[in-house]
Write a protein that holds these residues in place. Sequence first.
Motif: not given
Length: 178
Positions: A48-73
């Motif tokens: 679903p395009r809408f949800i894909s867009h929501q997820i990508i936007t959410l991940a981008k916004i959250a990555s700005l607040s992510d203080e641990d850039t060396s850890t990958r889940l």
Amino acid sequence: MKTQQILESFFHMGSLTLCFLLVTLLAQGGEGTSTKSSCKLRKSNLQPRFISHQIITLAKIASLSDEDTSTRLLESSMFNQVEDTNRCYLMKEILSLVLKKVSVSYPQKFQRYMRDVLPFLHDVKTKLNGCTLMSNGSRVQRQIDIMRNKLIQLGKNGEIKTISEMDLLLMFLRKYCS
């Protein structure tokens, strides 16, 4: 009279054949009852395009607040030691961990996106409920334990990390479950 005997014989044989097929399917554990694996989703379930867009936007916004850039889940290397038949099962378990981490609480600034994303992810999880391990699950369990330990180590920052990688979660779900 002869026609009635032929019909009775025919129905008797049909009943026996039906019983034989049923017993055969039960002996196979029901494997023959479905042509679609319970570890596979239709591509349309994850597109679903809408949800894909929501997820990508959410991940981008959250990555700005992510203080641990060396850890990958979520990393593609987590699938290297897992059999192809178990990769979607691994994604189902990862999805469960993610939902446990973010469903209870998440920063208010993500509310706008989470109200659409969480129901979508819960729906995907429900569709994968029947997904089971196809062979030895030690490698799968090891990957789940590694991710769970990373989340414990990250503590409160694990929420942000989990949200910032939801785009990867969607990508791996598409890759291994559709």
